[in-house]
Scaffold this motif. Structure first.
Motif, PDB file in Angstrom:
ATOM      1  N   THR A 127       4.395  34.832  11.066  1.00 57.26           N
ATOM      2  CA  THR A 127       3.223  35.635  12.000  1.00 57.26           C
ATOM      3  C   THR A 127       2.534  34.608  12.500  1.00 57.26           C
ATOM      4  N   THR A 128       1.866  35.003  14.393  1.00 55.04           N
ATOM      5  CA  THR A 128       1.608  34.211  14.771  1.00 55.04           C
ATOM      6  C   THR A 128      -0.399  35.044  14.677  1.00 55.04           C
ATOM      7  N   PRO A 129      -1.345  34.981  14.703  1.00 50.70           N
ATOM      8  CA  PRO A 129      -1.452  33.668  13.587  1.00 50.70           C
ATOM      9  C   PRO A 129      -0.715  34.197  12.006  1.00 50.70           C
ATOM     10  N   ALA A 130      -0.838  32.924  10.932  1.00 49.32           N
ATOM     11  CA  ALA A 130       0.168  33.561  10.027  1.00 49.32           C
ATOM     12  C   ALA A 130      -0.925  34.159   8.354  1.00 49.32           C
ATOM     13  N   ASN A 131       0.274  34.911   8.260  1.00 49.42           N
ATOM     14  CA  ASN A 131      -0.306  35.691   7.325  1.00 49.42           C
ATOM     15  C   ASN A 131      -0.160  35.174   5.866  1.00 49.42           C
ATOM     16  N   LEU A 132      -0.971  35.278   4.976  1.00 52.39           N
ATOM     17  CA  LEU A 132      -1.333  34.710   3.965  1.00 52.39           C
ATOM     18  C   LEU A 132      -1.394  35.409   2.580  1.00 52.39           C
ATOM     19  N   GLN A 133      -0.401  35.178   2.066  1.00 54.79           N
ATOM     20  CA  GLN A 133      -0.483  36.018   0.853  1.00 54.79           C
ATOM     21  C   GLN A 133      -2.198  35.707  -0.197  1.00 54.79           C
ATOM     22  N   THR A 134      -2.583  36.451  -0.924  1.00 53.90           N
ATOM     23  CA  THR A 134      -4.283  36.120  -0.958  1.00 53.90           C
ATOM     24  C   THR A 134      -3.529  36.863  -2.312  1.00 53.90           C
ATOM     25  N   ALA A 135      -3.018  38.187  -2.903  1.00 53.00           N
ATOM     26  CA  ALA A 135      -2.827  37.702  -3.832  1.00 53.00           C
ATOM     27  C   ALA A 135      -1.869  36.754  -5.235  1.00 53.00           C
ATOM     28  N   VAL A 136      -2.449  35.845  -5.441  1.00 49.81           N
ATOM     29  CA  VAL A 136      -1.223  34.760  -5.889  1.00 49.81           C
ATOM     30  C   VAL A 136      -0.591  35.287  -6.894  1.00 49.81           C
ATOM     31  N   SER A 137       0.860  34.812  -7.113  1.00 46.96           N
ATOM     32  CA  SER A 137       1.120  35.045  -7.979  1.00 46.96           C
ATOM     33  C   SER A 137       1.033  34.022  -9.831  1.00 46.96           C
ATOM     34  N   SER A 138       0.966  34.135 -10.624  1.00 42.72           N
ATOM     35  CA  SER A 138       0.678  32.972 -11.406  1.00 42.72           C
ATOM     36  C   SER A 138       2.066  33.839 -12.695  1.00 42.72           C
ATOM     37  N   ARG A 139       1.997  32.234 -13.505  1.00 45.84           N
ATOM     38  CA  ARG A 139       2.363  32.226 -14.611  1.00 45.84           C
ATOM     39  C   ARG A 139       1.797  31.049 -15.841  1.00 45.84           C
ATOM     40  N   THR A 140       1.639  31.762 -16.493  1.00 44.21           N
ATOM     41  CA  THR A 140       1.469  30.323 -17.955  1.00 44.21           C
ATOM     42  C   THR A 140       2.074  30.038 -19.135  1.00 44.21           C
ATOM     43  N   PHE A 141       1.110  28.623 -19.116  1.00 42.75           N
ATOM     44  CA  PHE A 141       2.104  28.097 -20.840  1.00 42.75           C
ATOM     45  C   PHE A 141       1.672  27.167 -21.463  1.00 42.75           C
TER      46      PHE A 141
END
Length: 326
Positions: free
Chosen positions: A255-269
């Motif tokens: 999209t213009t302007p681009a939509n940014l994922q704010t609720a980022v995905s995470s993974r721990t190890f």
């Protein structure tokens, strides 16, 4: 002929033969051609997330443009009335027009006193625009410009699929992080998926992977390869035994302007490269016994824990030079 400047003159002679000394004249321009009107913003077939003003131009080289009308329709829905989406049939609204220059004016909607910008559907919708112009000779243009655009205000989503989402996950090697991404309307940008990897040295304190090593005090977003699925290579030799790591993934769409994922995905190890230890407790080493109903021992690991299903016992005995196994 349209667009040509004409002069109409009149002169009179009376019955006595006196001629009018100064003739009368009127100047006029003949114009029977409608103006040409175009939409410039938004761009045709564009996918956008911000639109506060619709604009374009109207040109009439003869008399000059004087007014522009615009209709806005949600595809599959109603027309914008200037205040809501209740128009069941096409509603033309008045655009604001500037002063023509060389036969061309710039128009905008909404203007200073002409309606409001529509309430676009954030979840994603398609819209059609129709415009036409009217010139100073009152020639009305047949709808000359149509414009279709797509609205997308929703952020894309990503998911880390490797490593697996196990609680208290322990990993020996992880040279490649992988996952998926999704955007329902515009789609993910070609370089839109990014990954950040954090190594904890003490709780919330630690370092971010900067592309070659965990040496950055501030977060570094690294571009992943692909979108669905996506992958990101990490130098596996830079992981440190017994350290806790967090992987974050995020994405931007087309999209213009681009939509940014704010609720980022995470993974721990946690990285575990230390070998476990085990010992036999019974029977006692070098003991002499006449019966043995069970064998026992213990096992431990300094980082993770013992995989009970993978703990094994081997029993052998020597018969001459031959080793026999149970």
């Amino acid at each position: 002929q349209s667009g040509v400047w004409y002069v109409a003159k009149s002169s009179a002679v009376d019955i006595a033969g006196n001629s009018q000394l100064i003739s009368s004249e009127n100047v006029f321009t003949y114009d029977n051609v409608a103006p040409q009107t175009a939409v410039e913003t938004p761009v045709q077939f564009s996918t956008i997330s911000v639109l506060s003003t619709i604009s374009g131009t109207s040109t009439d080289p003869a008399s000059g443009p004087s007014a522009v009308r615009i209709s806005i329709k949600q595809v599959g829905g109603n027309y914008w009335t200037g205040s809501d989406w209740t128009g069941g049939s096409e509603v033309y609204l008045t655009a604001s027009t500037g002063v023509p220059t060389s036969g061309t004016l710039v128009w905008t909607y909404p203007g200073a006193s002409t309606g409001t910008i529509p309430s676009w559907t954030d979840s994603g919708a398609d819209y059609d625009l129709h415009v036409y112009g009217i010139d100073k000779a009152n020639n009305q243009e047949i709808v000359s410009s149509t414009r279709t655009f797509y609205w997308d205000k929703q952020s894309p989503t990503t998911k880390v699929t490797k490593p697996l989402p196990d609680i208290n996950s322990y990993i020996h090697n992880l040279p490649t992080i992988s996952g998926t991404s999704l955007d329902n309307k515009a789609g993910i940008a070609s370089d839109g998926v990014k990954v950040a990897v954090f190594k904890s040295t003490s709780g919330a304190y630690g370092y971010w992977y900067g592309g070659t090593d965990f040496n950055s005090a501030s977060q570094v977003w690294l571009v992943a390869s692909g979108t669905y699925p996506w992958t990101r290579a990490i130098d596996d030799t830079k992981y440190e035994d017994a350290k806790f790591y967090v992987i974050y993934s995020s994405a931007t769409d087309r999209t213009t302007p681009a939509n940014l994922q704010t609720a980022v995905s995470s993974r721990t190890f946690t990285v575990d490269r230390s070998s476990p230890t085990s010992s036999v407790l019974a029977p006692i080493n070098n003991s002499i016994i006449n019966s043995l109903s069970w064998i026992s021992g213990d096992a431990s690991d300094t980082v993770s824990d013992i995989n009970m299903d993978a703990t094994k016992v081997m029993i052998t005995y020597l018969a001459g030079a031959t080793t026999n196994y149970w």
